[in-house]
Design a protein around this motif. Sequence first.
Motif, PDB file in Angstrom:
ATOM      1  N   UNK A 151      -8.677 -10.130   3.330  1.00  0.00           N
ATOM      2  CA  UNK A 151      -8.421  -8.733   2.981  1.00  0.00           C
ATOM      3  C   UNK A 151      -8.323  -8.654   1.463  1.00  0.00           C
ATOM      4  N   UNK A 152      -9.051  -7.727   0.879  1.00  0.00           N
ATOM      5  CA  UNK A 152      -9.029  -7.556  -0.572  1.00  0.00           C
ATOM      6  C   UNK A 152      -7.619  -7.201  -1.041  1.00  0.00           C
ATOM      7  N   UNK A 153      -7.273  -7.652  -2.252  1.00  0.00           N
ATOM      8  CA  UNK A 153      -5.954  -7.374  -2.799  1.00  0.00           C
ATOM      9  C   UNK A 153      -5.705  -5.905  -3.023  1.00  0.00           C
ATOM     10  N   UNK A 154      -6.765  -5.140  -3.215  1.00  0.00           N
ATOM     11  CA  UNK A 154      -6.665  -3.696  -3.403  1.00  0.00           C
ATOM     12  C   UNK A 154      -7.960  -3.074  -2.903  1.00  0.00           C
ATOM     13  N   UNK A 155      -7.882  -1.834  -2.436  1.00  0.00           N
ATOM     14  CA  UNK A 155      -9.073  -1.127  -1.960  1.00  0.00           C
ATOM     15  C   UNK A 155      -9.569  -0.113  -2.989  1.00  0.00           C
ATOM     16  N   UNK A 156      -8.891  -0.075  -4.143  1.00  0.00           N
ATOM     17  CA  UNK A 156      -9.295   0.911  -5.142  1.00  0.00           C
ATOM     18  C   UNK A 156      -8.936   0.438  -6.530  1.00  0.00           C
ATOM     19  N   UNK A 157      -9.790   0.758  -7.475  1.00  0.00           N
ATOM     20  CA  UNK A 157      -9.485   0.594  -8.893  1.00  0.00           C
ATOM     21  C   UNK A 157     -10.134   1.747  -9.637  1.00  0.00           C
ATOM     22  N   UNK A 158      -9.305   2.664 -10.151  1.00  0.00           N
ATOM     23  CA  UNK A 158      -9.834   3.825 -10.853  1.00  0.00           C
ATOM     24  C   UNK A 158     -10.703   4.677  -9.951  1.00  0.00           C
ATOM     25  N   UNK A 159     -11.958   4.851 -10.369  1.00  0.00           N
ATOM     26  CA  UNK A 159     -12.891   5.683  -9.610  1.00  0.00           C
ATOM     27  C   UNK A 159     -13.794   4.862  -8.695  1.00  0.00           C
ATOM     28  N   UNK A 160     -13.437   3.623  -8.451  1.00  0.00           N
ATOM     29  CA  UNK A 160     -14.224   2.755  -7.572  1.00  0.00           C
ATOM     30  C   UNK A 160     -13.389   2.367  -6.349  1.00  0.00           C
ATOM     31  N   UNK A 183     -13.353   0.276  -2.345  1.00  0.00           N
ATOM     32  CA  UNK A 183     -13.932  -0.738  -1.464  1.00  0.00           C
ATOM     33  C   UNK A 183     -13.767  -0.287  -0.016  1.00  0.00           C
ATOM     34  N   UNK A 184     -14.826  -0.496   0.773  1.00  0.00           N
ATOM     35  CA  UNK A 184     -14.814  -0.110   2.171  1.00  0.00           C
ATOM     36  C   UNK A 184     -15.506  -1.191   2.998  1.00  0.00           C
ATOM     37  N   UNK A 185     -15.194  -1.234   4.296  1.00  0.00           N
ATOM     38  CA  UNK A 185     -15.885  -2.141   5.203  1.00  0.00           C
ATOM     39  C   UNK A 185     -15.687  -3.596   4.842  1.00  0.00           C
ATOM     40  N   UNK A 186     -16.743  -4.398   5.025  1.00  0.00           N
ATOM     41  CA  UNK A 186     -16.644  -5.840   4.778  1.00  0.00           C
ATOM     42  C   UNK A 186     -16.362  -6.167   3.316  1.00  0.00           C
ATOM     43  N   UNK A 187     -16.603  -5.254   2.420  1.00  0.00           N
ATOM     44  CA  UNK A 187     -16.241  -5.489   1.022  1.00  0.00           C
ATOM     45  C   UNK A 187     -14.730  -5.517   0.851  1.00  0.00           C
ATOM     46  N   UNK A 188     -14.022  -4.889   1.790  1.00  0.00           N
ATOM     47  CA  UNK A 188     -12.563  -4.793   1.711  1.00  0.00           C
ATOM     48  C   UNK A 188     -11.852  -5.717   2.687  1.00  0.00           C
ATOM     49  N   UNK A 189     -12.480  -6.010   3.820  1.00  0.00           N
ATOM     50  CA  UNK A 189     -11.809  -6.820   4.842  1.00  0.00           C
ATOM     51  C   UNK A 189     -12.835  -7.430   5.788  1.00  0.00           C
ATOM     52  N   UNK A 190     -12.665  -8.698   6.112  1.00  0.00           N
ATOM     53  CA  UNK A 190     -13.484  -9.347   7.129  1.00  0.00           C
ATOM     54  C   UNK A 190     -12.567 -10.165   8.026  1.00  0.00           C
ATOM     55  N   UNK A 191     -12.939 -10.283   9.282  1.00  0.00           N
ATOM     56  CA  UNK A 191     -12.067 -10.971  10.234  1.00  0.00           C
ATOM     57  C   UNK A 191     -12.893 -11.431  11.419  1.00  0.00           C
ATOM     58  N   UNK A 192     -12.236 -12.052  12.370  1.00  0.00           N
ATOM     59  CA  UNK A 192     -12.930 -12.591  13.531  1.00  0.00           C
ATOM     60  C   UNK A 192     -13.502 -11.459  14.374  1.00  0.00           C
ATOM     61  N   UNK A 226      -5.994   3.951  -0.036  1.00  0.00           N
ATOM     62  CA  UNK A 226      -5.644   2.532   0.083  1.00  0.00           C
ATOM     63  C   UNK A 226      -4.463   2.275   1.021  1.00  0.00           C
ATOM     64  N   UNK A 227      -3.311   2.941   0.834  1.00  0.00           N
ATOM     65  CA  UNK A 227      -2.192   2.628   1.734  1.00  0.00           C
ATOM     66  C   UNK A 227      -2.496   2.927   3.195  1.00  0.00           C
ATOM     67  N   UNK A 228      -3.282   3.970   3.464  1.00  0.00           N
ATOM     68  CA  UNK A 228      -3.591   4.278   4.856  1.00  0.00           C
ATOM     69  C   UNK A 228      -4.491   3.219   5.481  1.00  0.00           C
ATOM     70  N   UNK A 229      -5.464   2.715   4.735  1.00  0.00           N
ATOM     71  CA  UNK A 229      -6.436   1.797   5.327  1.00  0.00           C
ATOM     72  C   UNK A 229      -6.059   0.320   5.169  1.00  0.00           C
ATOM     73  N   UNK A 230      -5.409  -0.043   4.084  1.00  0.00           N
ATOM     74  CA  UNK A 230      -5.125  -1.460   3.871  1.00  0.00           C
ATOM     75  C   UNK A 230      -4.056  -1.955   4.846  1.00  0.00           C
ATOM     76  N   UNK A 231      -3.135  -1.090   5.235  1.00  0.00           N
ATOM     77  CA  UNK A 231      -2.101  -1.507   6.184  1.00  0.00           C
ATOM     78  C   UNK A 231      -2.730  -1.884   7.517  1.00  0.00           C
TER      79      UNK A 231
END
Length: 517
Positions: free
Chosen positions: A277-286, A288-297, A335-340
């Motif tokens: 899981x990425x350390x953050x899903x957002x930085x400024x105006x950029x 991260x979504x999908x596999x760029x943000x999280x991958x799992x079994x 980020x808080x809604x999706x990263x949790x």
Amino acid sequence: MVNFPTCATDVLIVGAGPTGLVLALWLTRLGIRVRILDKTAEPGTTSRALGVQARTLEFYAQLGIADSVVQQGRWASAANLWSNGRPAAHLEFGALGASVSPFPYVLIYPQDEHERFLIDCLTELGVTVERCTELVGFQHADLSVRTQILKPDGTKEFCRVGYVAGCDGAHSTVRERLGIGFPGGTYEYLFYVADVEADGKALNGELNIVFDRSDFLVVFPLKGDNRARFIGTIREEQSHFYGDLTWDDVSKHIMECMRIAVEKVNWFSTYRVHHRVAGSFRSGRAFLLGDAAHIHSPVGGQGMNTGIGDAVNLAWKLAAVLRGRAKPALLESYEPERIAFARKLVETTDRVFTEVTSSSPTARLLRLRFAPLFAPLFFSFEPTRRLLFRTISQTAINYRGSSLSSGIAGAVRGGDRLPWVKIGSNGSGSDNFAPLQSLDWQVHVYGEAKPAMQALCDERRLPLHVFPYSAATRHAGLRRNAAYLLRPDGYVALAEPDGVADAVASYLDSRALAPLS
């Protein structure tokens, strides 16, 4: 100095997998100018993702494409667990989800076909995926992002865009450029995936999960007679040959136990499974979504569906900000809604996957002795079965801890997915999900709406939908005459138990929110 002209692009989407395509579709439907890039020459022709969960189909219903997707896929209305060639448990999805979702099943729809369908939908809206095109650099400016795009002819394009959405997979360029970590690990074993034509008792049109002492096999039914997708493990003695293995290298012991006869292998590949899981899903105006943000079994078929959930969550928020219907602070809720959920999902699937694939004596005992003994008992309780369906279908995902969630009315809290209720028995649109196709804010009342609520909704151009109160609405946990303010993605923003208009007005004003229409 390089000149970065402003492009006619509000959101630059990097990556044209299901996540990026759904983000582009939702934004385009809301009038946002998008551009979607992918470095590959064509859509994928092979894939591992198969299951389209009920919550994803509900999102597709909002876009008006669910019926077409369902027609092209295959329903898996039940799952079977096997141990050493003997049946251990049977789970009917249809009966469990019939009162939960209009889609009470898992839809089997291979990702390559899925992507081509979404691309066609996007093309109909006038948006084309730019192939062999890469985002090679970007920098934040005050109110834009300066991007450097490598085009198919080798030239670079420099332009300013509003936001960047990184939907570019596990090896995300966007994530790397942002310097966001991707902690996690890789599972011990090498796995294979194969599309086959076969015969046997596991080729019954249902999901089948098979265990034996040293291996496991998952059989997904595909559209067409005797077609299936097999997923299994390749053990240590062959793992170092990664990339050179063929179907002939796969152990056939588990198939022999199940009396599965493979007649033809249409496609075969091996792969490693990661959990990160990425350390953050957002930085400024950029973002991260999908596999760029999280991958799992692949346990439970959650990966692609989670990425699509990311896309829907972000799309309406970007549209609201870009159209001046919300302040930029709204984007802080993504980020808080999706990263949790991503962290919880990785933790859960990691724990299950480890037990499923481990060759330890304890894991073998669990799979071969305890599972056959206790699985039938476990699945005999309706509340347990219903919870399992809600979890796998992703209809249980909620945002109760979000800054956008408020109130309790009946059993429904702010942040919950709106409970699905079938309102009538005749005609299309005879449920409370039909109005969600507006992709906009709205108020639902089950019973009678106060005149002040109607006046407020008229004043704010906020659609008000009043449904009859019934045994079905009561069973769904909805309170009579309460007001439910719904977000564009079908989640409850405010649950107001007394249907008071001022509470809805206060919620919208305190967050500077307004309908998109």
